[in-house]
Design a protein around this motif. Structure first.
Motif, PDB file in Angstrom:
ATOM      1  N   SER A   9       0.858  -1.181   0.000  1.00  0.00           N
ATOM      2  CA  SER A   9       0.000   0.000   0.000  1.00  0.00           C
ATOM      3  C   SER A   9       0.893   1.229   0.000  1.00  0.00           C
ATOM      4  N   THR A  10       0.518   2.228  -0.796  1.00  0.00           N
ATOM      5  CA  THR A  10       1.318   3.447  -0.869  1.00  0.00           C
ATOM      6  C   THR A  10       0.910   4.463   0.183  1.00  0.00           C
ATOM      7  N   GLY A  11      -0.183   4.234   0.857  1.00  0.00           N
ATOM      8  CA  GLY A  11      -0.688   5.229   1.794  1.00  0.00           C
ATOM      9  C   GLY A  11      -1.377   6.347   1.035  1.00  0.00           C
ATOM     10  N   ARG A  12      -1.750   7.387   1.745  1.00  0.00           N
ATOM     11  CA  ARG A  12      -2.439   8.512   1.102  1.00  0.00           C
ATOM     12  C   ARG A  12      -1.438   9.516   0.568  1.00  0.00           C
ATOM     13  N   ASN A  13      -1.674   9.962  -0.660  1.00  0.00           N
ATOM     14  CA  ASN A  13      -0.810  10.939  -1.317  1.00  0.00           C
ATOM     15  C   ASN A  13      -1.672  12.021  -1.944  1.00  0.00           C
ATOM     16  N   VAL A  14      -1.236  13.261  -1.810  1.00  0.00           N
ATOM     17  CA  VAL A  14      -1.952  14.398  -2.370  1.00  0.00           C
ATOM     18  C   VAL A  14      -1.296  14.780  -3.690  1.00  0.00           C
ATOM     19  N   THR A  15      -2.128  14.997  -4.703  1.00  0.00           N
ATOM     20  CA  THR A  15      -1.635  15.411  -6.010  1.00  0.00           C
ATOM     21  C   THR A  15      -2.621  16.392  -6.637  1.00  0.00           C
ATOM     22  N   LEU A  16      -2.175  17.137  -7.617  1.00  0.00           N
ATOM     23  CA  LEU A  16      -3.003  18.140  -8.281  1.00  0.00           C
ATOM     24  C   LEU A  16      -3.345  17.709  -9.699  1.00  0.00           C
ATOM     25  N   THR A  17      -4.582  18.016 -10.105  1.00  0.00           N
ATOM     26  CA  THR A  17      -4.997  17.746 -11.472  1.00  0.00           C
ATOM     27  C   THR A  17      -4.564  18.906 -12.366  1.00  0.00           C
ATOM     28  N   LYS A  18      -4.817  18.778 -13.656  1.00  0.00           N
ATOM     29  CA  LYS A  18      -4.456  19.823 -14.616  1.00  0.00           C
ATOM     30  C   LYS A  18      -5.205  21.122 -14.331  1.00  0.00           C
ATOM     31  N   ASP A  19      -6.436  21.004 -13.792  1.00  0.00           N
ATOM     32  CA  ASP A  19      -7.221  22.194 -13.477  1.00  0.00           C
ATOM     33  C   ASP A  19      -7.087  22.598 -11.998  1.00  0.00           C
ATOM     34  N   ASN A  20      -5.980  22.229 -11.380  1.00  0.00           N
ATOM     35  CA  ASN A  20      -5.593  22.626 -10.017  1.00  0.00           C
ATOM     36  C   ASN A  20      -6.567  22.190  -8.924  1.00  0.00           C
ATOM     37  N   VAL A  21      -7.135  21.005  -9.061  1.00  0.00           N
ATOM     38  CA  VAL A  21      -7.963  20.420  -8.022  1.00  0.00           C
ATOM     39  C   VAL A  21      -7.089  19.458  -7.232  1.00  0.00           C
ATOM     40  N   LYS A  22      -7.109  19.585  -5.913  1.00  0.00           N
ATOM     41  CA  LYS A  22      -6.286  18.732  -5.064  1.00  0.00           C
ATOM     42  C   LYS A  22      -7.005  17.399  -4.847  1.00  0.00           C
ATOM     43  N   LEU A  23      -6.335  16.308  -5.180  1.00  0.00           N
ATOM     44  CA  LEU A  23      -6.868  14.960  -4.988  1.00  0.00           C
ATOM     45  C   LEU A  23      -6.003  14.197  -3.995  1.00  0.00           C
ATOM     46  N   THR A  24      -6.647  13.416  -3.162  1.00  0.00           N
ATOM     47  CA  THR A  24      -5.932  12.494  -2.284  1.00  0.00           C
ATOM     48  C   THR A  24      -6.155  11.090  -2.836  1.00  0.00           C
ATOM     49  N   ILE A  25      -5.065  10.427  -3.181  1.00  0.00           N
ATOM     50  CA  ILE A  25      -5.175   9.083  -3.738  1.00  0.00           C
ATOM     51  C   ILE A  25      -4.517   8.095  -2.786  1.00  0.00           C
ATOM     52  N   GLU A  26      -5.080   6.917  -2.752  1.00  0.00           N
ATOM     53  CA  GLU A  26      -4.492   5.823  -1.980  1.00  0.00           C
ATOM     54  C   GLU A  26      -4.497   4.606  -2.892  1.00  0.00           C
ATOM     55  N   THR A  27      -3.334   4.060  -3.132  1.00  0.00           N
ATOM     56  CA  THR A  27      -3.218   2.952  -4.071  1.00  0.00           C
ATOM     57  C   THR A  27      -2.547   1.764  -3.401  1.00  0.00           C
ATOM     58  N   CYS A  28      -2.751   0.627  -4.019  1.00  0.00           N
ATOM     59  CA  CYS A  28      -1.991  -0.554  -3.618  1.00  0.00           C
ATOM     60  C   CYS A  28      -1.506  -1.210  -4.906  1.00  0.00           C
ATOM     61  N   VAL A  29      -0.411  -1.905  -4.804  1.00  0.00           N
ATOM     62  CA  VAL A  29       0.207  -2.500  -5.981  1.00  0.00           C
ATOM     63  C   VAL A  29       0.617  -3.934  -5.655  1.00  0.00           C
ATOM     64  N   ALA A  30       0.402  -4.803  -6.619  1.00  0.00           N
ATOM     65  CA  ALA A  30       0.853  -6.190  -6.503  1.00  0.00           C
ATOM     66  C   ALA A  30       1.975  -6.389  -7.516  1.00  0.00           C
ATOM     67  N   PHE A  31       3.056  -7.001  -7.083  1.00  0.00           N
ATOM     68  CA  PHE A  31       4.176  -7.231  -7.983  1.00  0.00           C
ATOM     69  C   PHE A  31       4.905  -8.512  -7.601  1.00  0.00           C
ATOM     70  N   ARG A  32       5.680  -9.003  -8.552  1.00  0.00           N
ATOM     71  CA  ARG A  32       6.485 -10.199  -8.333  1.00  0.00           C
ATOM     72  C   ARG A  32       7.837  -9.984  -8.992  1.00  0.00           C
ATOM     73  N   VAL A  33       8.881 -10.358  -8.321  1.00  0.00           N
ATOM     74  CA  VAL A  33      10.236 -10.245  -8.848  1.00  0.00           C
ATOM     75  C   VAL A  33      10.497 -11.450  -9.758  1.00  0.00           C
TER      76      VAL A  33
END
Length: 84
Positions: A9-33
């Protein structure tokens, strides 16, 4: 090095859209080496942190290129572009 599929899990991260709207995203990723020698020499012992940073930067890039309406209506296309 563990060769099983991992889920992070990446936890919560704040990012901005092209029209300057602040979004909080929380993602998880599955991977294998698949090549542990290459991973060890390219990334080192901080594999999990490297994967998380890659996912966060990829999402920020895609979200920053789109406005809020596009993000809300084309979630599946955005997801596909991040995965590829």
């Amino acid at each position: 090095m563990d060769m099983k599929i991992k889920l992070l899990s990446t936890g919560r991260n704040v990012t901005l859209t092209k029209d300057n709207v602040k979004l909080t995203i929380e993602t998880c990723v599955a991977f294998r080496v698949v090549n542990p020698i290459l991973v060890y020499y390219k990334i080192g012992s901080e594999l999990n942190r490297g994967v998380i940073e890659l996912v966060i930067s990829s999402f920020r890039k895609v979200i920053g290129e789109n406005n809020l309406q596009t993000i809300l209506t084309q979630r599946h296309e955005i997801n596909a572009s991040v995965i590829s």
